[in-house]
Design a protein around this motif. Structure first.
Motif, PDB file in Angstrom:
ATOM      1  N   THR A 141      -3.645 -36.714 -53.579  1.00 50.14           N
ATOM      2  CA  THR A 141      -2.694 -35.305 -52.542  1.00 50.14           C
ATOM      3  C   THR A 141      -2.203 -34.327 -53.093  1.00 50.14           C
ATOM      4  OG1 THR A 141      -1.169 -36.504 -52.907  1.00 50.14           O
ATOM      5  CG2 THR A 141      -2.234 -37.254 -50.800  1.00 50.14           C
ATOM      6  N   LYS A 142      -1.857 -33.197 -52.631  1.00 55.19           N
ATOM      7  CA  LYS A 142      -1.918 -32.340 -53.576  1.00 55.19           C
ATOM      8  C   LYS A 142      -0.480 -31.694 -53.404  1.00 55.19           C
ATOM      9  CE  LYS A 142      -5.749 -28.637 -52.317  1.00 55.19           C
ATOM     10  NZ  LYS A 142      -6.366 -27.845 -52.131  1.00 55.19           N
ATOM     11  N   GLU A 143       0.573 -32.460 -52.064  1.00 53.90           N
ATOM     12  CA  GLU A 143       1.761 -32.155 -52.439  1.00 53.90           C
ATOM     13  C   GLU A 143       2.134 -33.147 -53.269  1.00 53.90           C
ATOM     14  OE1 GLU A 143      -0.792 -33.141 -49.826  1.00 53.90           O
ATOM     15  OE2 GLU A 143      -0.384 -31.380 -48.237  1.00 53.90           O
ATOM     16  N   HIS A 144       1.902 -33.940 -53.788  1.00 49.13           N
ATOM     17  CA  HIS A 144       1.796 -35.255 -55.206  1.00 49.13           C
ATOM     18  C   HIS A 144       2.243 -34.564 -56.478  1.00 49.13           C
ATOM     19  CE1 HIS A 144       2.480 -37.193 -50.914  1.00 49.13           C
ATOM     20  NE2 HIS A 144       4.398 -37.285 -51.616  1.00 49.13           N
ATOM     21  N   ASN A 145       1.835 -33.018 -57.169  1.00 46.18           N
ATOM     22  CA  ASN A 145       1.004 -32.616 -58.297  1.00 46.18           C
ATOM     23  C   ASN A 145       1.774 -33.122 -59.409  1.00 46.18           C
ATOM     24  OD1 ASN A 145      -1.488 -32.194 -57.280  1.00 46.18           O
ATOM     25  ND2 ASN A 145      -0.748 -29.625 -56.841  1.00 46.18           N
ATOM     26  N   PHE A 146       3.373 -33.227 -59.285  1.00 44.42           N
ATOM     27  CA  PHE A 146       4.443 -33.813 -59.756  1.00 44.42           C
ATOM     28  C   PHE A 146       3.990 -35.170 -60.321  1.00 44.42           C
ATOM     29  CE2 PHE A 146       8.553 -35.323 -60.941  1.00 44.42           C
ATOM     30  CZ  PHE A 146       8.843 -34.913 -61.686  1.00 44.42           C
ATOM     31  N   GLU A 147       4.260 -36.113 -59.343  1.00 45.59           N
ATOM     32  CA  GLU A 147       3.787 -37.437 -59.347  1.00 45.59           C
ATOM     33  C   GLU A 147       2.553 -37.928 -59.956  1.00 45.59           C
ATOM     34  OE1 GLU A 147       4.663 -36.443 -56.790  1.00 45.59           O
ATOM     35  OE2 GLU A 147       6.169 -36.968 -55.678  1.00 45.59           O
ATOM     36  N   SER A 148       2.021 -36.968 -59.918  1.00 48.46           N
ATOM     37  CA  SER A 148       0.791 -37.680 -60.268  1.00 48.46           C
ATOM     38  C   SER A 148      -0.167 -36.968 -61.796  1.00 48.46           C
ATOM     39  CB  SER A 148      -0.682 -36.284 -59.897  1.00 48.46           C
ATOM     40  OG  SER A 148      -2.205 -36.960 -59.886  1.00 48.46           O
ATOM     41  N   LYS A 149       1.062 -35.966 -62.158  1.00 50.63           N
ATOM     42  CA  LYS A 149       1.494 -35.542 -63.460  1.00 50.63           C
ATOM     43  C   LYS A 149       1.804 -36.796 -64.449  1.00 50.63           C
ATOM     44  CE  LYS A 149       0.482 -33.357 -67.232  1.00 50.63           C
ATOM     45  NZ  LYS A 149      -0.981 -32.739 -67.987  1.00 50.63           N
ATOM     46  N   ALA A 150       3.402 -36.930 -63.638  1.00 54.10           N
ATOM     47  CA  ALA A 150       4.361 -37.624 -63.905  1.00 54.10           C
ATOM     48  C   ALA A 150       3.878 -38.893 -64.243  1.00 54.10           C
ATOM     49  CB  ALA A 150       5.672 -37.893 -63.258  1.00 54.10           C
ATOM     50  N   ALA A 151       2.908 -40.607 -63.675  1.00 50.95           N
ATOM     51  CA  ALA A 151       2.353 -40.936 -63.628  1.00 50.95           C
ATOM     52  C   ALA A 151       1.693 -40.641 -65.073  1.00 50.95           C
ATOM     53  CB  ALA A 151       1.385 -41.140 -62.713  1.00 50.95           C
ATOM     54  N   GLU A 152       0.474 -39.340 -65.072  1.00 54.40           N
ATOM     55  CA  GLU A 152      -0.623 -39.720 -66.536  1.00 54.40           C
ATOM     56  C   GLU A 152      -0.166 -39.697 -67.594  1.00 54.40           C
ATOM     57  OE1 GLU A 152      -3.572 -36.468 -67.750  1.00 54.40           O
ATOM     58  OE2 GLU A 152      -2.693 -35.929 -66.286  1.00 54.40           O
ATOM     59  N   GLU A 153       0.989 -38.730 -67.601  1.00 59.70           N
ATOM     60  CA  GLU A 153       2.007 -38.366 -68.957  1.00 59.70           C
ATOM     61  C   GLU A 153       2.602 -40.199 -69.225  1.00 59.70           C
ATOM     62  OE1 GLU A 153       4.401 -35.391 -69.305  1.00 59.70           O
ATOM     63  OE2 GLU A 153       2.809 -33.995 -69.192  1.00 59.70           O
ATOM     64  N   HIS A 154       2.970 -40.686 -68.401  1.00 60.74           N
ATOM     65  CA  HIS A 154       3.683 -42.638 -68.110  1.00 60.74           C
ATOM     66  C   HIS A 154       2.756 -42.959 -68.805  1.00 60.74           C
ATOM     67  CE1 HIS A 154       5.869 -45.744 -66.198  1.00 60.74           C
ATOM     68  NE2 HIS A 154       5.970 -45.969 -68.316  1.00 60.74           N
ATOM     69  N   ALA A 155       1.480 -43.119 -68.320  1.00 60.80           N
ATOM     70  CA  ALA A 155      -0.014 -44.334 -69.101  1.00 60.80           C
ATOM     71  C   ALA A 155      -0.054 -43.482 -70.179  1.00 60.80           C
ATOM     72  CB  ALA A 155      -1.010 -43.773 -68.451  1.00 60.80           C
ATOM     73  N   LYS A 156       0.082 -42.698 -70.936  1.00 64.16           N
ATOM     74  CA  LYS A 156       0.183 -41.823 -71.768  1.00 64.16           C
ATOM     75  C   LYS A 156       1.096 -42.574 -72.758  1.00 64.16           C
ATOM     76  CE  LYS A 156      -0.712 -37.491 -72.220  1.00 64.16           C
ATOM     77  NZ  LYS A 156      -0.854 -36.567 -72.110  1.00 64.16           N
ATOM     78  N   LEU A 157       2.077 -42.386 -72.510  1.00 69.43           N
ATOM     79  CA  LEU A 157       3.797 -42.738 -73.492  1.00 69.43           C
ATOM     80  C   LEU A 157       3.555 -44.305 -73.629  1.00 69.43           C
ATOM     81  CD1 LEU A 157       6.121 -41.924 -75.262  1.00 69.43           C
ATOM     82  CD2 LEU A 157       7.137 -41.744 -72.381  1.00 69.43           C
ATOM     83  N   LEU A 158       3.011 -45.091 -73.245  1.00 64.96           N
ATOM     84  CA  LEU A 158       2.569 -46.441 -72.862  1.00 64.96           C
ATOM     85  C   LEU A 158       1.382 -46.952 -73.662  1.00 64.96           C
ATOM     86  CD1 LEU A 158       3.678 -47.847 -69.318  1.00 64.96           C
ATOM     87  CD2 LEU A 158       5.134 -48.341 -71.199  1.00 64.96           C
ATOM     88  N   ARG A 159       0.756 -45.573 -73.548  1.00 61.00           N
ATOM     89  CA  ARG A 159       0.217 -46.254 -74.738  1.00 61.00           C
ATOM     90  C   ARG A 159       0.230 -45.788 -75.963  1.00 61.00           C
ATOM     91  NH1 ARG A 159      -3.628 -43.704 -71.268  1.00 61.00           N
ATOM     92  NH2 ARG A 159      -4.797 -44.996 -69.613  1.00 61.00           N
ATOM     93  N   ILE A 160       0.261 -44.737 -76.308  1.00 59.81           N
ATOM     94  CA  ILE A 160       0.605 -44.324 -77.688  1.00 59.81           C
ATOM     95  C   ILE A 160       2.014 -45.864 -77.954  1.00 59.81           C
ATOM     96  CG2 ILE A 160       2.588 -43.126 -79.141  1.00 59.81           C
ATOM     97  CD1 ILE A 160       0.942 -41.201 -77.681  1.00 59.81           C
ATOM     98  N   GLN A 161       3.396 -46.080 -77.525  1.00 66.36           N
ATOM     99  CA  GLN A 161       4.122 -46.996 -77.907  1.00 66.36           C
ATOM    100  C   GLN A 161       4.040 -48.439 -78.184  1.00 66.36           C
ATOM    101  OE1 GLN A 161       7.012 -46.750 -73.836  1.00 66.36           O
ATOM    102  NE2 GLN A 161       8.282 -44.554 -74.894  1.00 66.36           N
ATOM    103  N   HIS A 162       2.719 -48.660 -77.377  1.00 66.56           N
ATOM    104  CA  HIS A 162       2.323 -50.119 -77.735  1.00 66.56           C
ATOM    105  C   HIS A 162       1.204 -50.066 -78.720  1.00 66.56           C
ATOM    106  CE1 HIS A 162       0.412 -53.825 -76.380  1.00 66.56           C
ATOM    107  NE2 HIS A 162      -0.665 -53.394 -76.733  1.00 66.56           N
ATOM    108  N   GLU A 163       0.743 -48.906 -79.056  1.00 67.34           N
ATOM    109  CA  GLU A 163       0.094 -48.784 -81.054  1.00 67.34           C
ATOM    110  C   GLU A 163       1.170 -49.015 -81.778  1.00 67.34           C
ATOM    111  OE1 GLU A 163      -2.070 -45.176 -80.504  1.00 67.34           O
ATOM    112  OE2 GLU A 163      -3.626 -46.413 -78.793  1.00 67.34           O
ATOM    113  N   LEU A 164       2.217 -48.232 -81.108  1.00 65.72           N
ATOM    114  CA  LEU A 164       3.236 -48.201 -82.428  1.00 65.72           C
ATOM    115  C   LEU A 164       3.641 -49.851 -82.357  1.00 65.72           C
ATOM    116  CD1 LEU A 164       5.242 -44.564 -81.425  1.00 65.72           C
ATOM    117  CD2 LEU A 164       3.997 -45.200 -83.640  1.00 65.72           C
ATOM    118  N   GLU A 165       3.931 -50.469 -81.804  1.00 63.46           N
ATOM    119  CA  GLU A 165       5.066 -51.665 -81.823  1.00 63.46           C
ATOM    120  C   GLU A 165       4.046 -52.791 -82.341  1.00 63.46           C
ATOM    121  OE1 GLU A 165       6.349 -53.201 -78.283  1.00 63.46           O
ATOM    122  OE2 GLU A 165       8.015 -52.388 -78.071  1.00 63.46           O
ATOM    123  N   VAL A 166       2.787 -51.840 -81.796  1.00 64.89           N
ATOM    124  CA  VAL A 166       1.583 -53.318 -82.711  1.00 64.89           C
ATOM    125  C   VAL A 166       1.560 -53.112 -83.947  1.00 64.89           C
ATOM    126  CG1 VAL A 166      -0.856 -53.593 -82.562  1.00 64.89           C
ATOM    127  CG2 VAL A 166      -0.293 -53.435 -80.548  1.00 64.89           C
TER     128      VAL A 166
END
Length: 575
Positions: A393-418
């Motif tokens: 949905t075009k109306e939720h571009n912000f939420e889409s971008k936020a979810a994408e960056e959240h997933a990216k951040l979690l991957r990096i943080q998980h790698e750092l913890e490992v």
């Protein structure tokens, strides 16, 4: 043998009935049929194959009036009435004789009337009581009225068509409500209704029983016609529970009539459960929402939920805002999967995405969601699904971008913890992740996070400066300050050193502050009054000097310096 009242005994052998009184007096009756005794509170019912008779000891009030040769006040009062009817002066003479005992005489006549079964004798005794009452000023006048009311009820039920020959004592013990109940069970509804109205009882019970009996007995009458008949009588009682009558109609197999009846029920709390019991779920939901009672709405929702398929349930609640909102509120806490199905069926993809995101946070609360745990993978998948749904949905571009960056951040943080074997990264912010990396000496990882999330230079400088100050690596901090001109100036360095209570380190950077006001305030924070005063004088700011003086209020020498400079500025015309 049986007790006959409280002080007499009735005996039976062969064909003889023998009644023995309290003084030893007896009376015999002959009966050519076998009988059985049914004891009552004031006598005995003698039941044979062809008849039922009631045997009791003659009441004392009756004896005092009708005993041969009696000169009791009650007897004289009764005799006075007879003389009065014959216009004889003897009536006045009798009244004079019993003047002092007149209240007792009136009471005895009333009591005797109550024990009489003969209506004409009742009238005569009550007339005698009324006659005596006219000459008795201190007698309670409602006694006669109460007895008249009681006798009217007793005479009505003693009628051969009703066949309930109660004595007054039995009636008092039985009570009017119980008598009405017995009349109802005998289907004497009209008499029961009139007695209820006469003695001030609730008529609803009678009318309701009549309505139920009418439904049972009117199988051939169409529902619409029977409804009119019932409503014509039911409306006589305000507050009538139509739901109870409707329930009986349903039990009698007349569900359509039940539905029509329950529509007249004024109380939603009675109406809604009955509608559910007769399978009128949609009507029940309409009534529940009209009532505004959330408990009733939930009752209907859970009932429909259990009986229908998911799609049918969703279709039922979708058009009803209150029911839909209450379902969503409940399902958010207890039925996530079912709620996701509902949102998908109604095309609310963003709501499904939010639920998935929330589930990912719930997984994150699990202590095993890091350290290489298998829970980490499902959490990322949930966030990625949320991103995909937001992206549709075009109306939720912000939420889409936020979810994408959240997933990216979690991957990096998980790698750092490992890699660091320290569970301190997951679910922290980007800024905290950068600071933690720098504090651990992993500058390459910090730069990677900066690059991945496009952290600005100004923000980067603040984060790195405070991270180095946190681990008190002053050499690295000084080296960092000399790499290139800081985009924020040297204020972050000053703030970090002062916060770490390192005045010496702060002095390396305070002179480099371009704004004299910032230099003055920085010097004041580390307690250097003269330097603060010099910087403030360069700024030519009298108000700043006043504030700085207050910060050194305990230092007299410092205060005098600020006063001198302020006076000098005032002389120069600077405010």
């Amino acid at each position: 043998m049986a007790w006959c009242g409280l002080d007499s005994v009735l005996l039976y052998w062969d064909d003889v009935l023998l009644m023995v009184g309290p003084s030893g007096d007896s009376v015999s009756y002959f009966n050519d049929e076998p009988v059985i005794f049914i004891p009552e509170c004031d006598g005995v019912r003698v039941l044979s194959n062809t008849s039922m008779e009631f045997v009791q000891r003659v009441p004392d009030s009756t004896v005092s009036i009708f005993k041969i040769g009696s000169t009791s006040p009650a007897s004289l009062l009764f005799d006075a009435l007879d003389h009065f009817d014959r216009r004889s002066a003897k009536a006045d003479e009798n009244l004079r004789l019993i003047r002092s005992s007149l209240p007792e005489a009136v009471e005895a006549c009333i009591d005797a009337a109550g024990h009489e079964f003969d209506v004409s004798r009742q009238r005569t005794l009550l007339r005698a009581a009324s006659y005596g009452q006219a000459f008795c000023s201190n007698f309670k006048r409602d006694h006669i009225q109460e007895m008249c009311k009681t006798l009217r009820v007793l005479n009505a039920v003693r009628d051969p068509e009703i066949a309930i020959p109660l004595s007054i004592e039995q009636y008092k013990l039985l009570s009017a409500p119980v008598l009405v109940g017995r009349l109802i069970n005998a289907h004497q509804h009209l008499l029961a209704l009139r007695i209820s109205e006469y003695v001030g009882l609730n008529q609803e019970v009678v009318v309701m029983h009549w309505a139920c009996a009418k439904i049972t007995a009117s199988l051939a009458i169409p529902d619409a016609a029977l409804l009119e008949i019932l409503l014509d009588k039911l409306k006589l009682c305000k507050g009538m529970s139509y739901a109870a009558v409707a329930a009986h109609a349903d039990r009698s197999g007349r569900r359509k009539l039940a539905a029509m009846l329950v529509d007249h029920e004024p109380h939603y709390s009675k109406q809604v459960p009955l509608l559910l019991s007769i399978a009128e779920e949609e009507t029940a939901l309409v009534k529940a929402t009209e009532s505004g009672d959330t408990d009733l709405v939930y009752l209907v929702l859970f009932h429909i939920w259990q009986k229908s398929s998911a799609l049918e349930f969703f279709g039922t609640i979708q058009a009803r805002a209150l029911a839909r909102d209450l379902f969503i509120a409940y399902a958010r806490y207890y039925k996530h999967e079912f709620l996701k199905d509902f949102f998908l069926s109604t095309g609310q993809l963003q709501e499904v995405a939010l639920l998935l995101w929330k589930e990912s946070w719930e997984i994150g609360k699990n202590s095993m969601a890091s350290k290489g745990s298998p829970l980490h993978g499902p959490r990322l998948k949930l966030i990625e699904k949320a991103h995909d749904l937001f992206a549709e949905t075009k109306e939720h571009n912000f939420e889409s971008k936020a979810a994408e960056e959240h997933a990216k951040l979690l991957r990096i943080q998980h790698e750092l913890e490992v890699s660091t074997k320290q569970p301190i990264f997951v679910d922290s912010s980007i800024s905290d992740t950068i600071r933690t990396c720098i504090a651990l000496g992993n500058h390459r990882a910090a730069m990677k996070v900066k690059t991945e999330f496009k952290v600005s230079e100004k923000r980067w400088y603040w984060l790195k400066v405070f991270a180095l100050a946190t681990i008190r690596d002053w050499d690295a901090l000084e080296k960092f300050s000399k790499e290139k001109r800081p985009p924020n100036g040297f204020r972050p360095f000053v703030e970090a050193c002062i916060d770490a209570d390192e005045k010496g380190e702060a002095l390396k950077y305070i002179p480099k502050l371009a704004d004299p006001r910032e230099r003055a305030e920085a010097y004041a924070r580390i307690g250097m009054a003269k330097e603060a005063a010099d910087a403030a004088s360069q700024a030519k700011d009298g108000e700043l000097l006043g504030r700085l003086k207050l910060s050194f209020a305990q230092n007299t020498a410092a205060s005098s310096i600020f006063d001198t400079l302020r006076d000098r500025l005032s002389f120069q015309g600077v405010s």
